[in-house]
Design a protein around this motif. Structure first.
Motif, mmCIF file in Angstrom:
data_model
loop_
_atom_site.group_PDB
_atom_site.id
_atom_site.type_symbol
_atom_site.label_atom_id
_atom_site.label_comp_id
_atom_site.label_asym_id
_atom_site.label_seq_id
_atom_site.Cartn_x
_atom_site.Cartn_y
_atom_site.Cartn_z
ATOM 1 N N VAL A 104 8.090 -3.702 8.525
ATOM 2 C CA VAL A 104 9.340 -3.243 9.138
ATOM 3 C C VAL A 104 9.365 -1.713 9.185
ATOM 4 O O VAL A 104 9.713 -1.111 10.202
ATOM 5 C CB VAL A 104 10.552 -3.808 8.365
ATOM 6 C CG1 VAL A 104 11.845 -3.183 8.861
ATOM 7 C CG2 VAL A 104 10.615 -5.318 8.511
ATOM 8 N N THR A 105 8.948 -1.084 8.065
ATOM 9 C CA THR A 105 8.946 0.380 8.015
ATOM 10 C C THR A 105 8.045 0.968 9.096
ATOM 11 O O THR A 105 8.432 1.860 9.843
ATOM 12 C CB THR A 105 8.436 0.846 6.635
ATOM 13 O OG1 THR A 105 9.167 0.187 5.634
ATOM 14 C CG2 THR A 105 8.571 2.352 6.484
ATOM 15 N N PHE A 121 6.955 -0.490 11.800
ATOM 16 C CA PHE A 121 7.455 -0.830 13.127
ATOM 17 C C PHE A 121 8.511 0.180 13.578
ATOM 18 O O PHE A 121 8.417 0.761 14.650
ATOM 19 C CB PHE A 121 8.036 -2.244 13.103
ATOM 20 C CG PHE A 121 8.596 -2.685 14.424
ATOM 21 C CD1 PHE A 121 7.757 -3.089 15.450
ATOM 22 C CD2 PHE A 121 9.961 -2.689 14.640
ATOM 23 C CE1 PHE A 121 8.263 -3.488 16.669
ATOM 24 C CE2 PHE A 121 10.484 -3.091 15.864
ATOM 25 C CZ PHE A 121 9.626 -3.496 16.881
ATOM 26 N N PHE A 122 9.504 0.403 12.714
ATOM 27 C CA PHE A 122 10.605 1.266 13.144
ATOM 28 C C PHE A 122 10.186 2.726 13.258
ATOM 29 O O PHE A 122 10.573 3.410 14.197
ATOM 30 C CB PHE A 122 11.822 1.099 12.234
ATOM 31 C CG PHE A 122 12.596 -0.138 12.570
ATOM 32 C CD1 PHE A 122 13.320 -0.219 13.759
ATOM 33 C CD2 PHE A 122 12.589 -1.242 11.731
ATOM 34 C CE1 PHE A 122 14.013 -1.362 14.097
ATOM 35 C CE2 PHE A 122 13.284 -2.393 12.064
ATOM 36 C CZ PHE A 122 13.996 -2.446 13.248
ATOM 37 N N THR A 123 9.368 3.211 12.316
ATOM 38 C CA THR A 123 8.976 4.628 12.413
ATOM 39 C C THR A 123 8.096 4.846 13.636
ATOM 40 O O THR A 123 8.190 5.885 14.297
ATOM 41 C CB THR A 123 8.250 5.105 11.142
ATOM 42 O OG1 THR A 123 7.320 4.104 10.738
ATOM 43 C CG2 THR A 123 9.212 5.386 10.023
ATOM 44 N N SER A 124 7.259 3.846 13.988
ATOM 45 C CA SER A 124 6.392 4.055 15.151
ATOM 46 C C SER A 124 7.181 3.977 16.459
ATOM 47 O O SER A 124 6.728 4.465 17.485
ATOM 48 C CB SER A 124 5.267 3.020 15.148
ATOM 49 O OG SER A 124 5.815 1.750 15.394
ATOM 50 N N LYS A 125 8.357 3.331 16.412
ATOM 51 C CA LYS A 125 9.166 3.252 17.622
ATOM 52 C C LYS A 125 10.092 4.463 17.778
ATOM 53 O O LYS A 125 10.855 4.550 18.728
ATOM 54 C CB LYS A 125 10.037 1.974 17.606
ATOM 55 C CG LYS A 125 9.249 0.689 17.681
ATOM 56 C CD LYS A 125 8.533 0.536 19.022
ATOM 57 C CE LYS A 125 7.582 -0.658 18.970
ATOM 58 N NZ LYS A 125 6.458 -0.517 19.914
ATOM 59 N N MET A 126 10.063 5.345 16.776
ATOM 60 C CA MET A 126 10.946 6.506 16.874
ATOM 61 C C MET A 126 10.471 7.458 17.965
ATOM 62 O O MET A 126 9.269 7.572 18.204
ATOM 63 C CB MET A 126 11.021 7.234 15.521
ATOM 64 C CG MET A 126 12.160 6.701 14.660
ATOM 65 S SD MET A 126 12.001 7.161 12.954
ATOM 66 C CE MET A 126 12.367 8.868 13.017
ATOM 67 N N LEU A 140 6.685 11.755 10.207
ATOM 68 C CA LEU A 140 6.776 10.302 10.075
ATOM 69 C C LEU A 140 5.893 9.699 8.986
ATOM 70 O O LEU A 140 6.349 8.841 8.233
ATOM 71 C CB LEU A 140 6.486 9.632 11.420
ATOM 72 C CG LEU A 140 7.533 9.919 12.502
ATOM 73 C CD1 LEU A 140 7.253 9.086 13.733
ATOM 74 C CD2 LEU A 140 8.935 9.615 11.994
ATOM 75 N N GLN A 200 7.428 7.295 6.110
ATOM 76 C CA GLN A 200 6.907 5.945 5.858
ATOM 77 C C GLN A 200 6.519 5.776 4.392
ATOM 78 O O GLN A 200 6.912 4.814 3.733
ATOM 79 C CB GLN A 200 5.653 5.700 6.704
ATOM 80 C CG GLN A 200 5.960 5.343 8.136
ATOM 81 C CD GLN A 200 4.685 5.341 8.985
ATOM 82 O OE1 GLN A 200 3.622 5.795 8.541
ATOM 83 N NE2 GLN A 200 4.811 4.857 10.197
ATOM 84 N N THR A 226 9.471 5.743 1.993
ATOM 85 C CA THR A 226 10.202 4.485 2.140
ATOM 86 C C THR A 226 9.490 3.351 1.408
ATOM 87 O O THR A 226 10.113 2.561 0.701
ATOM 88 C CB THR A 226 10.335 4.125 3.636
ATOM 89 O OG1 THR A 226 10.820 5.264 4.326
ATOM 90 C CG2 THR A 226 11.285 2.965 3.834
#
Lengths: 365, 316
Positions: free
Chosen positions: B20-21, B23-28, B278, B282, B285
């Motif tokens: 999840v971490t 996924f979301f950081t790469s979509k930022m 990022l 990551q 987190t």
């Protein structure tokens, strides 16, 4: 093993009963009014004797036993009267001072053995705790004493069981542990509050026999509370029958069964199963329910449910009076087994009073 | 058996958190390469993107990152390039100490207050402590922190102010605990209120139990009854909530670190977010999530220590 008690000694004189209770009252100040749970109870108990206290649920038996000991809630309780234990006045003593007597000289066994043991403490420590506290025993002595105690209450392999937790035992075994804890410091007075209520019949008999044996071996005085007169037969010297916070009949056990005077006692006797009866004999129940302890009726408190009840009973409260046999007192205007009683019953039957009709089911129409 | 299952569950959760971490950081929005290059231009970005695997498909990048992670390689900070592992290693002791210290303070204060409140439930002390705990629950950390700092470092100079040098706990424990007291107290205040409320409620229920009456009938002192008989059976709810609370403690620690100018994980994280770093976001987190999961697994084991009925495998 001769540990030094650091609690006060009780001077127990031969010429006077160990426990003297005079006009003990225990009232609770609740939001629904004053609940008069115990309402003027007097009795004596000599060393080495067993007194049974019998009555329905809510008759004040449990509160009586707690009140004798002083083990009551801290707030909103009114306790009057006198309780003498040996040379100590238990009613004029602070809780801090009572703590020296509790567990050491006066011990209590509770209704539900499973909930009266702390679920997260090993049973060994629950037994040794009062030994170490009252008798200032060392860890090793206390442990050995606990093993001996467990053995005396019939626990197999006591050395290993000390490290067990309460949930690893059956209800009967838990009650044996509670008993071992109660008698640990050699109390002079043991209060057993319905010690077998949650247990099945055979276990119940074993526990009662155990209590009797320990009581005789250790020369303790015991107050045995029960709702079942059958339990009391052969296991007590005297019986008190309680109803609505008061004593309604008190007698030596054999006398009570032979010369029952109080209609409530008679009703209790009829509601207990007896071996002499044929199987499937219908048990009698007492019609109605006990009066609300926050507002007792005037007159005799049992009058409304009594097969013998007359107009006088509803107005005038009968005092405890002497029966023919020594040590037998009862509170009734129309006692069972007397001409007055018989006449009262016949009058009620003639008027088809339900309580009277229920007493004589064979004649009911 | 149970222990093994619980640990496996914990590992599965960690894996999920990693995904999840990532996924979301790469979509930022914004690419790491752009951050490194700044105004240097497209050639630089193309070059850096190749180094950082940015042109590869999502799952390939994820598994590459996870593989490095499993080998203990948390990556490199963007600018200036430093191993993230050593950045975190330098920062985590402060945050960890802040959390542990605050919980010690919270427990030491909450237990006696809860006991005394429960013993005389609805009495004067109970009502006073209830009011006080509700008041502290209502005040957020970012108000409490500056307030405490103002009162106890400026008005009453009992403690060193923010930006005080924090010596290592091992070399100078006295000075360390002294400097860290005020920040830890700030973080503890919310926990004190929560623990006091929960412990009081459970304690009131426990004190009604038959075994407490029996303990009284044994002639034990009130203190002994409270600590030996009533405390342990009353801690289950408090423990569960303590585990869940670790999450909000970490958030709280970030604020406290900012207020008291401490260099912990919180300041690393805030700096990384501000710099769009990022990989560092990551990594922090993941570290925080693992810490949270480990805490909760530990609490599950604590239940079995405290309540023998939870233990299995012994005869009933």
């Amino acid at each position: 093993m001769s540990p030094k008690r650091h609690v006060r000694e009780i001077i127990d004189r031969e010429d006077r009963p160990l426990l003297q209770v005079e006009n003990l009252k225990t009232h609770f100040d609740t939001d629904h009014g004053l609940v008069r749970a115990v309402d003027g109870v007097s009795f004596n108990l000599a060393r080495g004797r067993t007194l049974a206290v019998v009555g329905e649920s809510g008759s004040g038996k449990t509160v009586l036993s707690r009140s004798v000991m002083g083990l009551l809630p801290h707030q909103r309780v009114i306790r009057e009267g006198r309780v003498h234990f040996g040379d100590v006045d238990l009613t004029g003593t602070t809780e801090r001072e009572l703590r020296d007597l509790w567990g050491a000289h006066i011990a209590m066994i509770f209704q539900d053995p499973v909930t009266s043991l702390n679920p997260v403490v090993k049973i060994g420590r629950q037994i040794t705790e009062s030994l170490r506290h009252h008798l200032a025993m060392g860890r090793k002595d206390a442990k050995e004493t606990a093993i001996a105690l467990l053995r005396s209450v019939g626990m197999p392999e006591p050395e290993q069981r000390l490290n067990w937790f309460p949930h690893q035992f059956s209800g009967g075994m838990c009650q044996r542990i509670v008993i071992a804890t109660a008698i640990a410091c050699g109390p002079k007075l043991l209060l057993a509050d319905e010690p077998t209520t949650g247990l099945d019949v055979t276990v119940s008999a074993q526990i009662l026999d155990l209590l009797n044996r320990l009581q005789q071996e250790r020369y303790m005085s015991m107050i045995l509370i029960s709702h079942d007169l059958g339990v009391v037969t052969g296991r007590s010297d005297d019986v008190i029958v309680m109803y609505a916070g008061k004593i309604v009949e008190k007698a030596p056990t054999t006398t009570l069964f032979r010369e029952t005077r109080m209609p409530y006692t008679e009703a209790l006797l009829r509601s207990a199963p007896r071996l002499a009866n044929a199987s499937h004999t219908r048990l009698h129940s007492i019609p109605g329910s006990p009066p609300d302890p926050s507002g007792y009726p005037t007159g005799c408190r049992f009058a409304q449910r009594c097969p013998y009840g007359q107009p006088r009973c509803r107005v005038e409260e009968p005092p405890l009076r002497q029966a023919d046999s020594p040590g037998h007192v009862f509170a009734c205007w129309y006692p069972v087994g007397t001409p007055e009683g018989l006449q009262a019953l016949e009058t009620n039957l003639a008027h088809n009073e339900s309580a009277a009709v229920a007493l004589v089911p064979g004649e009911a129409i | 058996m149970v222990a093994a299952r619980r640990i496996l569950e914990g590992l599965a959760t960690v894996l999920l958190v990693c995904f999840v971490t990532f996924f979301f950081t790469s979509k930022m929005p914004g690419s790491e390469a752009a951050v490194i290059c700044g105004p240097a231009g497209t050639a630089c970005v193309r070059h850096e993107s190749a180094i950082l695997y940015l042109n590869h498909p999502f799952f390939e990048r994820f598994f590459h990152w996870l593989g490095e992670l499993l080998q203990g390689n948390l990556g490199v900070t963007l600018a200036p390039p430093e191993p993230i592992g050593s950045v975190i290693a330098g920062a985590y002791p402060i945050t960890l100490e802040l959390i542990i210290y605050s919980q010690v303070i919270a427990v030491v204060v909450a237990i006696p207050v809860a006991m005394w409140s429960a013993l005389r439930a609805n009495g004067l002390f109970d009502r006073l402590s209830t009011t006080a705990t509700f008041a502290t629950l209502a005040i957020p950390v970012f108000i409490v922190g500056p307030l405490l700092a103002l009162v106890f470092t400026v008005k009453l100079p009992w403690f060193p102010g923010p930006a005080a040098n924090v010596p290592s706990l091992w070399s100078d424990p006295g000075q360390n605990l002294y400097v860290m007291f005020l920040p830890s107290l700030t973080l503890a205040i919310g926990s004190i209120a929560v623990y006091q409320r929960l412990l009081r409620a459970d304690m009131v229920a426990t004190l009604e139990e038959d075994f407490i009456v029996m303990a009284r009938a044994k002639g034990l002192s009130t203190a002994r009854i409270l600590f030996r008989h009533a405390l342990r059976p009353s801690t289950f709810t408090t423990m569960t909530v303590a585990g869940i609370q670790v999450g909000s403690l970490i958030t709280g620690a970030i604020i406290v670190e900012t207020v008291f100018a401490l260099h912990g994980l919180g300041s690393v994280l805030t700096a990384a977010v501000a710099a769009k770093d990022l990989p560092t976001v990551q990594a922090v987190t993941i570290v925080v999530a693992v810490f949270y999961i480990v805490c909760n697994v530990l609490i599950d084991f604590l239940y079995t220590v405290i309540d023998p009925r939870v233990r299995r495998g012994r005869r009933a």
